[in-house]
Design an enzyme around this catalytic site. Structure first.
Site, mmCIF file in Angstrom:
data_model
loop_
_atom_site.group_PDB
_atom_site.id
_atom_site.type_symbol
_atom_site.label_atom_id
_atom_site.label_comp_id
_atom_site.label_asym_id
_atom_site.label_seq_id
_atom_site.Cartn_x
_atom_site.Cartn_y
_atom_site.Cartn_z
ATOM 1 N N LEU A 1 -17.328 -2.808 3.283
ATOM 2 C CA LEU A 1 -18.326 -1.839 2.806
ATOM 3 C C LEU A 1 -18.361 -1.833 1.283
ATOM 4 O O LEU A 1 -18.843 -0.881 0.666
ATOM 5 C CB LEU A 1 -17.990 -0.436 3.337
ATOM 6 N N HIS B 1 -0.108 -12.084 1.132
ATOM 7 C CA HIS B 1 -1.125 -11.233 0.502
ATOM 8 C C HIS B 1 -1.768 -11.943 -0.685
ATOM 9 O O HIS B 1 -2.981 -11.852 -0.895
ATOM 10 C CB HIS B 1 -0.462 -9.920 0.062
ATOM 11 N N TYR C 1 0.858 -1.190 0.000
ATOM 12 C CA TYR C 1 0.000 0.000 0.000
ATOM 13 C C TYR C 1 0.891 1.235 0.000
ATOM 14 O O TYR C 1 1.534 1.573 0.976
ATOM 15 C CB TYR C 1 -0.935 0.033 1.217
ATOM 16 N N SER D 1 -12.656 -5.074 2.508
ATOM 17 C CA SER D 1 -13.680 -4.301 1.775
ATOM 18 C C SER D 1 -15.085 -4.645 2.288
ATOM 19 O O SER D 1 -15.984 -4.955 1.489
ATOM 20 C CB SER D 1 -13.566 -4.518 0.266
HETATM 21 N N1 LIG Z 1 -6.173 -8.504 1.431
HETATM 22 C C1 LIG Z 1 -6.496 -7.774 0.389
HETATM 23 O O1 LIG Z 1 -6.254 -8.157 -0.757
HETATM 24 C C2 LIG Z 1 -7.179 -6.453 0.601
HETATM 25 C C3 LIG Z 1 -7.782 -5.806 -0.487
HETATM 26 C C4 LIG Z 1 -8.425 -4.587 -0.240
HETATM 27 C C5 LIG Z 1 -8.449 -4.055 1.037
HETATM 28 N N2 LIG Z 1 -7.832 -4.707 2.063
HETATM 29 C C6 LIG Z 1 -7.840 -4.171 3.442
HETATM 30 O O2 LIG Z 1 -9.187 -4.014 3.858
HETATM 31 C C7 LIG Z 1 -9.405 -2.687 4.317
HETATM 32 C C8 LIG Z 1 -10.841 -2.261 4.068
HETATM 33 O O3 LIG Z 1 -11.206 -2.427 2.724
HETATM 34 P P1 LIG Z 1 -11.399 -1.208 1.715
HETATM 35 O O4 LIG Z 1 -10.810 0.024 2.310
HETATM 36 O O5 LIG Z 1 -10.914 -1.699 0.407
HETATM 37 O O6 LIG Z 1 -12.957 -1.082 1.554
HETATM 38 P P2 LIG Z 1 -14.189 -0.729 2.498
HETATM 39 O O7 LIG Z 1 -13.770 -0.747 3.908
HETATM 40 O O8 LIG Z 1 -15.257 -1.636 2.051
HETATM 41 O O9 LIG Z 1 -14.575 0.731 2.002
HETATM 42 C C9 LIG Z 1 -13.713 1.826 2.094
HETATM 43 C C10 LIG Z 1 -14.388 2.980 1.390
HETATM 44 O O10 LIG Z 1 -15.627 3.273 2.053
HETATM 45 C C11 LIG Z 1 -15.643 4.615 2.494
HETATM 46 N N3 LIG Z 1 -16.301 4.623 3.807
HETATM 47 C C12 LIG Z 1 -15.834 4.090 4.971
HETATM 48 N N4 LIG Z 1 -16.737 4.250 5.961
HETATM 49 C C13 LIG Z 1 -17.791 4.904 5.414
HETATM 50 C C14 LIG Z 1 -19.019 5.363 5.936
HETATM 51 N N5 LIG Z 1 -19.350 5.160 7.208
HETATM 52 N N6 LIG Z 1 -19.874 6.012 5.083
HETATM 53 C C15 LIG Z 1 -19.544 6.216 3.783
HETATM 54 N N7 LIG Z 1 -18.385 5.789 3.233
HETATM 55 C C16 LIG Z 1 -17.518 5.145 4.043
HETATM 56 C C17 LIG Z 1 -14.197 5.054 2.549
HETATM 57 O O11 LIG Z 1 -14.145 6.437 2.335
HETATM 58 P P3 LIG Z 1 -12.849 7.331 2.686
HETATM 59 O O12 LIG Z 1 -11.682 6.654 2.032
HETATM 60 O O13 LIG Z 1 -13.189 8.634 2.090
HETATM 61 O O14 LIG Z 1 -12.718 7.369 4.148
HETATM 62 C C18 LIG Z 1 -13.576 4.251 1.410
HETATM 63 O O15 LIG Z 1 -13.772 4.920 0.183
HETATM 64 C C19 LIG Z 1 -8.355 -1.866 3.548
HETATM 65 O O16 LIG Z 1 -8.105 -0.614 4.172
HETATM 66 C C20 LIG Z 1 -7.180 -2.796 3.565
HETATM 67 O O17 LIG Z 1 -6.485 -2.688 4.787
HETATM 68 C C21 LIG Z 1 -7.215 -5.905 1.859
#
Ligand SMILES: NC(=O)c1ccc[n+]([C@@H]2O[C@H](COP(=O)([O-])OP(=O)(O)OC[C@H]3O[C@@H](n4cnc5c(N)ncnc54)[C@H](OP(=O)(O)O)[C@@H]3O)[C@@H](O)[C@H]2O)c1
Length: 327
Positions: free
Chosen positions: A204, A123, A55, A202
């Site tokens: 959300l 990963h 990241y 992810s």
């Molecule tokens: N292992 C893997 O391959 C992999 C892949 C993807 C992600 N991940 C991990 O999983 C974590 C979470 O997944 P993600 O960040 O991809 O997706 P997510 O948590 O499903 O969604 C994040 C998005 O939702 C928005 N958001 C968060 N809370 C909100 C709320 N209460 N109301 C409206 N919008 C909201 C955020 O906005 P803002 O950014 O504007 O705050 C961001 O754009 C990542 O940070 C990462 O650490 C791992």
């Protein structure tokens, strides 16, 4: 904040903090605000931060390192290795060799300013490299006290069983949410049978389930969702129906769509620890409050039945991002 157990020995807050968006993928970011989000997360009882060496690379681990240096908070840090990419490029190679695993771990420890990583994930698994090899090296890192627990991302069931036979796996991390439920078929039941925790990433739907996107959405420059098949205008025309169902159900439950989406995951089992990502204080506080919302099994079933009526359009990733999924 209540806690949950991942595997046999890792106790973490029921909700973690996904830190990826503080570095890239979802538009612009501001380090000073991100550091405040981390501090507020700790105040709210969130002690499980999720990052990866890729990241940024390697801005996200360095940012957490800066936070840990100042805050000295007793956090459980999960980081990952295995996706090798250059800054600014999405193109990647998947690297699982023993030597690479050790070098990556040493480099992450340095960036984080730690001498121990609580949860170290592969990963992506490279199917051309036997999982037993990398597991052998990771178990040595456990013996040496450099990592506490081993995790795997986007793994398939048979590779998970082979890996777990070499050394117990504490957690599997794969995309899981109201619009990505494939894990319920094989991998989640296998985790339960083996006593392995599950960390939905992810949760959300990359923000989609919060109702923030529709077919009119214009993505900020550099927002990688603009390239994801599920976020294309054509796909969103259909998919936005799912967000509408969630928004309506959230209204009935007197919570927000984000909170309902997280409460649904939390209701799927005590072995599940979602890691919603945000770089904003407002979203962080809203998401943390989801741990107080309980859904009855009738509410869970009704929500699932309504959503099942709208088949999701589009893959989760581009062809490049599909590398190493279900490996
Ligand atoms: N292992 C893997 O391959 C992999 C892949 C993807 C992600 N991940 C991990 O999983 C974590 C979470 O997944 P993600 O960040 O991809 O997706 P997510 O948590 O499903 O969604 C994040 C998005 O939702 C928005 N958001 C968060 N809370 C909100 C709320 N209460 N109301 C409206 N919008 C909201 C955020 O906005 P803002 O950014 O504007 O705050 C961001 O754009 C990542 O940070 C990462 O650490 C791992």
């Amino acid at each position: 904040m209540k806690t949950r157990q991942l595997g046999s020995k890792l106790n973490v807050s029921a909700l973690g903090l996904g830190c990826m968006g503080m570095s890239e993928f979802y538009g612009s970011h501001d380090d000073s605000v991100s550091l405040r989000v981390m501090a507020r997360a700790v105040e709210l009882g969130i002690d499980f931060f999720d990052t990866a060496d890729m990241y940024g690379p390697h801005h996200n681990e360095e940012l957490i390192g800066r936070f840990l240096k100042e805050a000295k908070a007793p956090l459980k840090i999960a980081t990952k290795f295995g996706i090798n990419r250059k800054p600014g490029e999405y193109k990647r190679t998947i690297e699982n060799s023993r030597q690479y695993a050790r070098q990556a771990c040493e480099a992450s420890l340095k960036r984080l300013g730690l001498d121990y990583i609580d949860l170290y994930y592969v990963h992506r698994v490279n199917p051309e490299q036997p999982v037993e090899d990398v597991m052998g090296e990771l178990s040595r890192l456990v013996e040496e006290g450099k990592i506490g627990n081993i995790g795997l991302c986007e793994i398939n069931e048979s590779t998970l069983r082979r890996a777990h036979a070499v050394h117990p796996i504490a957690a599997v991390q794969t995309e899981y949410s109201l619009w990505s439920r494939d894990v319920e078929n094989a991998i989640l039941p296998a985790c339960r049978e083996l006593g392995i925790g599950f960390v939905p990433y992810s949760p959300l739907g990359r923000g989609f389930l919060t109702g923030s996107f529709n077919s009119e959405t214009e993505f900020e420059e550099g927002d990688f969702r603009a390239n994801l098949p599920r976020f294309s205008k054509e796909a969103l025309l259909i998919n936005e129906g799912i967000a509408k169902v969630i928004t309506k159900a959230a209204h009935q439950k007197k919570c927000t769509p984000a909170q309902l989406s997280l409460a649904w995951l939390l209701a799927k089992g005590n072995d599940i620890v979602p890691i919603p990502g945000t770089k904003r204080l407002k979203y962080l506080e809203e998401n943390a409050a989801a741990t107080e919302i309980e859904l009855t099994s009738d509410e869970v079933q009704a929500l699932e039945a309504e959503i099942a009526r709208i088949p999701v359009v589009g893959e989760r990733y581009t062809p490049e991002g599909m590398k190493g999924l279900n490996a």
